[in-house]
Design an enzyme around this catalytic site. Structure first.
Site, PDB file in Angstrom:
ATOM      1  N   SER A 148       0.811  -1.223   0.000  1.00 15.30           N
ATOM      2  CA  SER A 148       0.000   0.000   0.000  1.00 15.30           C
ATOM      3  C   SER A 148       0.845   1.274   0.000  1.00 15.30           C
ATOM      4  O   SER A 148       0.352   2.323  -0.382  1.00 15.30           O
ATOM      5  CB  SER A 148      -0.922   0.019   1.220  1.00 15.30           C
ATOM      6  OG  SER A 148      -0.165  -0.111   2.407  1.00 15.30           O
ATOM      7  N   HIS A 180      -1.357   4.121   7.219  1.00 14.59           N
ATOM      8  CA  HIS A 180      -0.684   4.791   6.103  1.00 14.59           C
ATOM      9  C   HIS A 180      -0.403   6.254   6.421  1.00 14.59           C
ATOM     10  O   HIS A 180      -1.071   6.839   7.270  1.00 14.59           O
ATOM     11  CB  HIS A 180      -1.559   4.672   4.852  1.00 14.59           C
ATOM     12  CG  HIS A 180      -1.976   3.255   4.569  1.00 14.59           C
ATOM     13  ND1 HIS A 180      -3.217   2.765   4.912  1.00 14.59           N
ATOM     14  CD2 HIS A 180      -1.284   2.227   4.037  1.00 14.59           C
ATOM     15  CE1 HIS A 180      -3.279   1.485   4.584  1.00 14.59           C
ATOM     16  NE2 HIS A 180      -2.130   1.130   4.055  1.00 14.59           N
ATOM     17  N   ASP A 197      -4.557   7.076   8.388  1.00 19.65           N
ATOM     18  CA  ASP A 197      -5.667   6.209   8.794  1.00 19.65           C
ATOM     19  C   ASP A 197      -5.275   5.147   9.810  1.00 19.65           C
ATOM     20  O   ASP A 197      -5.987   4.176   9.994  1.00 19.65           O
ATOM     21  CB  ASP A 197      -6.260   5.529   7.551  1.00 19.65           C
ATOM     22  CG  ASP A 197      -5.223   4.696   6.818  1.00 19.65           C
ATOM     23  OD1 ASP A 197      -4.050   4.652   7.266  1.00 19.65           O
ATOM     24  OD2 ASP A 197      -5.560   4.088   5.795  1.00 19.65           O
TER      25      ASP A 197
END
Ligand SMILES: *[C@@H]1O[C@H](CO)[C@@H](O)[C@H](O)[C@H]1NC(C)=O
Ligand SMILES: *[C@@H]1O[C@H](CO)[C@@H](O)[C@H](O)[C@H]1NC(C)=O
Ligand SMILES: *[C@@H]1O[C@H](CO)[C@@H](O)[C@H](O)[C@H]1NC(C)=O
Ligand SMILES: *[C@@H]1O[C@H](CO)[C@@H](O)[C@H](O)[C@H]1NC(C)=O
Length: 383
Positions: free
Chosen positions: A39, A348, A345
């Site tokens: 990610s 991240h 979040d």
């Protein structure tokens, strides 16, 4: 008069830099970038692959809507693409809207690991699969090369880019983060050589396929992520002076040492290649330790989360979700100003933090071998 002189000095410096910086440095003259990862550099791969979607407020800062990235805006890879003067990478799995892969392709998918995925993995697109996808991509591109007079295509790169392109890697964080749920610290440390062996397999395949410019990010201080602090840091003795989980960061450091040794090894082995190791761990640790100097107010607490300080993170509910918790309906919204937060979040980084990390990468100081400061780009970023 004094003002005038200093303006001239600045311009002189600027012009000197344009010449010397571009001649001394790696000239960032890549026709394309092929990215592999999780990610940290996923520009939409996982959501495209799973037929999933991200919720608002993801993407709100820059794209004004969810843009496949687990972030309020741009990722490090996006800022690097800016510096390379190339458009943002489309994900390999994006089928809609005739995405262009002329200047590269992103094989990264959130939640991916270096080790092969298992039945319980959130992402089936582990590193080996991403490398296999690249091979298919390359074969399709070679197959689709324009015939006859037509020399180029709008959507696919030329056959010559595979050798000239930059191959970027940012993967490994999930191998460690995931392992902490079921393994002891010693078991995790003992598994690091297996992770590196798997990584090496992929890199060697890419070299065989013609890759010559490797740009490898190490793993960040994952013990500072609210998700890990919430789960593994409830006992204060498990935390370091920054409030990060000591074992997680220790595991990251050990992985990075072996990754560094691996980079040195292939640098010696692939004599016709450039291998750049980038110390993301130091950049992110510096940001978290010295956040106020860099204009941030919250080094660890999530911007888009639930639960309030100190972490504003609750594993039951993610950014943008609405759920009934304790009998009340809850919607997870973003903080008022994401530029004050390092963490977006709970897992991240915010766009502001990614911007900082990218600008630090571009100083060249955190790379091995180092490269000259990409000053013109930093000026463009108004740092
Ligand atoms: C390595 O990087 C330098 C500087 O960007 C470049 O001139 C050279 O062609 C690269 N080597 C390979 C094998 O691509
Ligand atoms: C924070 O800044 C100080 C002073 O520049 C530096 O010595 C230290 O290494 C930084 N902390 C981290 C974790 O990088
Ligand atoms: C919800 O309930 C749990 C268990 O009863 C409790 O520990 C928690 O503090 C509650 N959370 C909120 C936000 O009210
Ligand atoms: C966010 O902004 C709103 C409206 O300006 C304000 O009422 C609220 O207190 C702010 N929240 C925080 C956490 O600063």
């Amino acid at each position: 008069m004094a003002k005038m002189a200093s303006a001239i000095q600045i311009w002189t410096f600027f012009l000197i830099c344009i010449f010397s910086c571009t001649t001394n440095s790696m000239d960032f003259n890549y026709p394309a970038v092929f990215n592999f990862g999780d990610s940290n550099s996923d520009t939409g791969g996982l959501v495209a692959g799973l037929g999933d979607s991200l919720l608002s407020p993801n993407g709100e800062t820059y794209f004004k809507k969810p843009a496949g990235r687990f972030c309020d805006g741009r990722l490090i890879i996006d800022f690097l693409m800016d510096a390379f003067d190339l458009p943002y990478l489309n994900p390999y799995l994006d089928a809609i809207g005739a995405p262009s892969f002329k200047s590269g392709c992103d094989f990264a998918a959130a939640a991916s690991t270096i080790l092969p995925a298992t039945a319980s993995s959130l992402s089936p697109f582990s590193f080996g699969v991403q490398v296999a996808q690249f091979i298919r991509f390359k074969n399709r591109v070679l197959d689709l090369q324009p015939k006859g007079k037509k020399k180029s295509d709008k959507y696919i790169p030329g056959a010559d880019v595979f050798q000239k392109a930059l191959y970027t890697f940012d993967i490994g964080q999930n191998d460690l983060a995931g392992a902490f749920y079921s393994k002891s610290f010693d078991q995790i440390v003992a598994s690091i050589p297996n992770i590196l062996t798997e990584f090496e397999k992929g890199i060697e395949i890419l070299y065989e396929e013609g890759a010559r410019n490797f740009w490898i990010h190490n793993t960040g201080p994952l013990g500072c992520l609210p998700q890990n602090v919430a789960k593994f840091g409830t006992d204060p003795s498990k935390l370091d002076e920054l409030g990060c989980v000591t074992n997680h960061n220790q595991a990251a450091k050990l992985l990075n040492l072996q990754l560094y040794a691996f980079c040195k090894k292939i640098h010696g082995q692939f004599t016709d290649s450039n291998v750049t190791y980038v110390d993301i761990f130091s950049i992110k640790s510096n940001l978290i330790a010295n956040y106020s100097r860099y204009g941030f107010e919250q080094p660890i607490m999530a911007c888009c989360g639930y639960g309030g300080p100190p972490l504003n993170y609750d594993s039951r509910i993610t950014c943008g979700q609405t759920k009934v918790l304790n009998g009340t309906s809850v919607t997870v919204k973003a903080c008022n100003d994401s530029t004050e937060y390092v963490n977006w979040d709970g897992i991240h980084y915010t766009e502001a933090a990614n911007h900082f990390v990218a600008s630090q990468i571009l100083t060249g100081k955190y790379s091995d071998p180092p490269f000259a400061n990409q000053m013109p780009y930093l000026l463009k970023l108004k740092f």
